[in-house]
Design a protein around this motif. Structure first.
Motif, PDB file in Angstrom:
ATOM      1  N   ILE A   1       0.893  -1.018   0.082  1.00 47.70           N
ATOM      2  CA  ILE A   1       0.039   0.039   0.077  1.00 47.70           C
ATOM      3  C   ILE A   1       1.264   1.362  -0.406  1.00 47.70           C
ATOM      4  CG2 ILE A   1      -0.551  -0.026   2.621  1.00 47.70           C
ATOM      5  CD1 ILE A   1      -3.553   0.443   1.459  1.00 47.70           C
ATOM      6  N   ARG A   2       0.260   2.305  -0.275  1.00 53.08           N
ATOM      7  CA  ARG A   2       0.955   3.293  -1.008  1.00 53.08           C
ATOM      8  C   ARG A   2      -0.272   4.186  -0.008  1.00 53.08           C
ATOM      9  NH1 ARG A   2       4.840   2.076  -5.709  1.00 53.08           N
ATOM     10  NH2 ARG A   2       2.474   2.325  -6.371  1.00 53.08           N
ATOM     11  N   VAL A   3       0.305   5.613   0.207  1.00 52.76           N
ATOM     12  CA  VAL A   3      -0.923   6.899   0.181  1.00 52.76           C
ATOM     13  C   VAL A   3      -0.212   8.280   0.284  1.00 52.76           C
ATOM     14  CG1 VAL A   3      -2.677   7.584   2.459  1.00 52.76           C
ATOM     15  CG2 VAL A   3      -2.088   5.178   1.933  1.00 52.76           C
ATOM     16  N   TRP A   4      -1.479   8.997  -0.215  1.00 52.74           N
ATOM     17  CA  TRP A   4      -0.592  10.058  -0.491  1.00 52.74           C
ATOM     18  C   TRP A   4      -1.287  11.160  -0.029  1.00 52.74           C
ATOM     19  CZ3 TRP A   4      -0.102   6.500  -4.046  1.00 52.74           C
ATOM     20  CH2 TRP A   4       1.447   6.528  -4.833  1.00 52.74           C
ATOM     21  N   VAL A   5      -1.488  12.226   0.713  1.00 51.92           N
ATOM     22  CA  VAL A   5      -1.423  13.917   1.357  1.00 51.92           C
ATOM     23  C   VAL A   5      -1.582  14.561   1.043  1.00 51.92           C
ATOM     24  CG1 VAL A   5      -3.223  14.246   3.476  1.00 51.92           C
ATOM     25  CG2 VAL A   5      -2.479  11.970   3.438  1.00 51.92           C
ATOM     26  N   GLY A   6      -2.485  15.109   0.719  1.00 55.57           N
ATOM     27  CA  GLY A   6      -2.612  16.580  -0.285  1.00 55.57           C
ATOM     28  C   GLY A   6      -1.209  16.726  -1.151  1.00 55.57           C
ATOM     29  N   GLY A   7      -0.803  15.722  -2.070  1.00 52.48           N
ATOM     30  CA  GLY A   7      -0.034  15.400  -2.865  1.00 52.48           C
ATOM     31  C   GLY A   7       1.080  15.037  -2.515  1.00 52.48           C
ATOM     32  N   SER A   8       1.696  14.923  -1.995  1.00 54.47           N
ATOM     33  CA  SER A   8       2.862  14.553  -0.545  1.00 54.47           C
ATOM     34  C   SER A   8       2.870  12.307  -0.092  1.00 54.47           C
ATOM     35  CB  SER A   8       3.229  14.903   0.275  1.00 54.47           C
ATOM     36  OG  SER A   8       3.599  16.699  -0.054  1.00 54.47           O
ATOM     37  N   LEU A   9       3.783  12.061  -0.621  1.00 53.70           N
ATOM     38  CA  LEU A   9       3.821  10.198  -0.463  1.00 53.70           C
ATOM     39  C   LEU A   9       3.817  10.873   0.841  1.00 53.70           C
ATOM     40  CD1 LEU A   9       3.561   7.605  -1.514  1.00 53.70           C
ATOM     41  CD2 LEU A   9       5.480   7.691  -1.038  1.00 53.70           C
ATOM     42  N   ALA A  10       3.195   9.851   1.793  1.00 52.79           N
ATOM     43  CA  ALA A  10       2.883  10.286   3.537  1.00 52.79           C
ATOM     44  C   ALA A  10       3.920   8.640   3.895  1.00 52.79           C
ATOM     45  CB  ALA A  10       1.612   9.915   3.894  1.00 52.79           C
ATOM     46  N   LEU A  11       3.147   8.139   3.091  1.00 52.15           N
ATOM     47  CA  LEU A  11       3.413   5.853   3.395  1.00 52.15           C
ATOM     48  C   LEU A  11       3.493   5.222   2.526  1.00 52.15           C
ATOM     49  CD1 LEU A  11       3.430   3.760   6.091  1.00 52.15           C
ATOM     50  CD2 LEU A  11       1.149   3.672   4.952  1.00 52.15           C
ATOM     51  N   ASN A  12       4.510   4.569   2.678  1.00 53.80           N
ATOM     52  CA  ASN A  12       5.461   3.475   0.768  1.00 53.80           C
ATOM     53  C   ASN A  12       5.922   2.526   1.818  1.00 53.80           C
ATOM     54  OD1 ASN A  12       5.900   2.567  -1.209  1.00 53.80           O
ATOM     55  ND2 ASN A  12       7.544   4.047  -1.631  1.00 53.80           N
ATOM     56  N   LYS A  13       4.846   1.485   1.937  1.00 47.68           N
ATOM     57  CA  LYS A  13       4.881  -0.254   2.012  1.00 47.68           C
ATOM     58  C   LYS A  13       4.570  -0.948   0.532  1.00 47.68           C
ATOM     59  CE  LYS A  13       6.662   0.875   5.877  1.00 47.68           C
ATOM     60  NZ  LYS A  13       8.013   0.684   6.920  1.00 47.68           N
ATOM     61  N   TRP A  14       5.199  -0.786  -0.520  1.00 45.08           N
ATOM     62  CA  TRP A  14       4.649  -1.269  -1.813  1.00 45.08           C
ATOM     63  C   TRP A  14       5.740  -2.843  -1.138  1.00 45.08           C
ATOM     64  CZ3 TRP A  14       0.757   0.048  -4.143  1.00 45.08           C
ATOM     65  CH2 TRP A  14       0.872  -0.861  -5.698  1.00 45.08           C
ATOM     66  N   VAL A  15       5.050  -3.916  -1.182  1.00 46.52           N
ATOM     67  CA  VAL A  15       6.077  -5.005  -0.422  1.00 46.52           C
ATOM     68  C   VAL A  15       4.511  -6.278  -0.182  1.00 46.52           C
ATOM     69  CG1 VAL A  15       7.631  -3.768   1.349  1.00 46.52           C
ATOM     70  CG2 VAL A  15       6.331  -4.364   2.615  1.00 46.52           C
ATOM     71  N   ASN A  16       5.704  -6.873  -0.087  1.00 44.60           N
ATOM     72  CA  ASN A  16       3.945  -8.053  -0.026  1.00 44.60           C
ATOM     73  C   ASN A  16       4.520  -8.538   1.257  1.00 44.60           C
ATOM     74  OD1 ASN A  16       3.676  -8.732  -2.694  1.00 44.60           O
ATOM     75  ND2 ASN A  16       5.564 -10.353  -2.756  1.00 44.60           N
ATOM     76  N   VAL A  17       3.466  -9.072   2.420  1.00 46.38           N
ATOM     77  CA  VAL A  17       3.437  -9.436   3.995  1.00 46.38           C
ATOM     78  C   VAL A  17       2.654 -10.463   3.594  1.00 46.38           C
ATOM     79  CG1 VAL A  17       3.572  -6.528   4.581  1.00 46.38           C
ATOM     80  CG2 VAL A  17       0.867  -8.090   3.936  1.00 46.38           C
ATOM     81  N   ASN A  18       2.446 -11.442   5.274  1.00 45.65           N
ATOM     82  CA  ASN A  18       1.981 -12.785   5.361  1.00 45.65           C
ATOM     83  C   ASN A  18       0.920 -12.311   5.918  1.00 45.65           C
ATOM     84  OD1 ASN A  18       3.920 -14.311   4.092  1.00 45.65           O
ATOM     85  ND2 ASN A  18       5.405 -14.225   6.179  1.00 45.65           N
ATOM     86  N   THR A  19       0.790 -11.334   6.728  1.00 41.22           N
ATOM     87  CA  THR A  19      -0.992 -11.372   6.879  1.00 41.22           C
ATOM     88  C   THR A  19      -1.088 -10.017   7.171  1.00 41.22           C
ATOM     89  OG1 THR A  19      -1.962 -11.465   9.099  1.00 41.22           O
ATOM     90  CG2 THR A  19       0.242 -10.322   9.469  1.00 41.22           C
TER      91      THR A  19
END
Length: 272
Positions: free
Chosen positions: A217-235
């Motif tokens: 998942i990736r999240v932008w707020v107001g045009g700025s990247l705030a979270l970048n967890k573009w990875v596989n997870v097990n749960t």
């Protein structure tokens, strides 16, 4: 048919065939300029104002004319002017010989007003007009942009946000699909989604965003990247971040992908 020296034969008779479930117009004799429809890819549903990829493949089945940029050959929009793109030219130096195919790849911006819009293309040469097959007459459904405090949602049948399968308006992001698919007809694994919404933050201050995802998942707020967890997870994994915002409307954009097994996506926030 007779033509003056140097003139291009023009067609007056046509018949209809069905190609990939759509009606296409085929011109029955074989002039110097002629084109045979091969394939067309374009999303059947779009969100107003957004840009989407499209491709059209044509075969030069004329008797002798090479298609070139210098000779002003191009693919022309023969449907709605609402697409704001009139034609797609060949590349400088490119030559499409008789018998060869050309795939035109281009971007189309969805009209700004919701509705159904015709989408159809045909080969053309400046000074000689349109010729050959048209592409299937396709009706594209354009949905309105989500109003404030909702998301315009796009769902893709791959993990790379490329193969658009469905668009809709989602009131929130709080989905626990388990081992199911988010949209009927899509695969339960290896899918992705993009949500874009303008949200009213009533009070200035620091907001705590809480994200739950399985997988990336990736999240932008107001045009700025705030979270970048573009990875596989097990749960399903929980992430948090803080963002200081002035009172008013701010755009929140979320991109998500599911690889295999269970799928989960949730985004929420509150004033700290």
């Amino acid at each position: 048919l007779l033509a003056e020296s140097g003139a291009v034969f023009r067609q007056t008779f046509a018949s209809a065939i069905i190609t990939s479930g759509y009606t296409s117009t085929v011109y029955t004799n074989n002039p110097l300029n002629s084109a045979q429809f091969g394939a067309q890819q374009v999303p059947p549903i779009m969100i107003a104002g957004k840009t989407y990829p499209a491709t059209v493949t044509m075969t030069n089945n004329g008797s002798s004319s090479n298609w070139t940029w210098d000779s002003n050959y191009a693919l022309r929009n023969v449907a709605s002017s609402a697409w704001a793109i009139s034609q797609v030219a060949l590349n400088p130096g490119e030559i499409v010989f008789p018998g060869n195919q050309k795939t035109f790849g281009f971007s189309v911006a969805a009209p700004g007003v919701a509705g159904n819009y015709d989408f159809r293309w045909r080969m053309t040469q400046a000074g000689n007009g349109d010729f050959g097959d048209s592409t299937p007459l396709t009706s594209i459904g354009v949905l309105p942009v989500a109003s404030a405090n909702a998301y315009s949602a796009e769902y893709f049948d791959d993990m790379a946000l490329t193969t658009l399968s469905a668009v809709r308006v989602d009131a929130s992001i709080d989905f626990d699909w388990g081992t199911g698919a988010p949209v009927a007809g899509m695969g339960a694994d290896t899918f992705s989604a993009r949500w874009t919404g303008d949200w009213n933050f009533n009070t200035s201050g620091k907001y705590r965003f809480t994200i739950v995802a399985n997988d990336g998942i990736r999240v932008w707020v107001g045009g700025s990247l705030a979270l970048n967890k573009w990875v596989n997870v097990n749960t399903a994994t929980t992430y948090t971040f803080d963002k200081t915002l002035a009172a008013g409307v701010h755009r929140v954009k979320v991109e998500y992908y599911e690889n295999t097994a269970a799928a989960r996506a949730k985004v929420s926030w509150k004033l700290r």
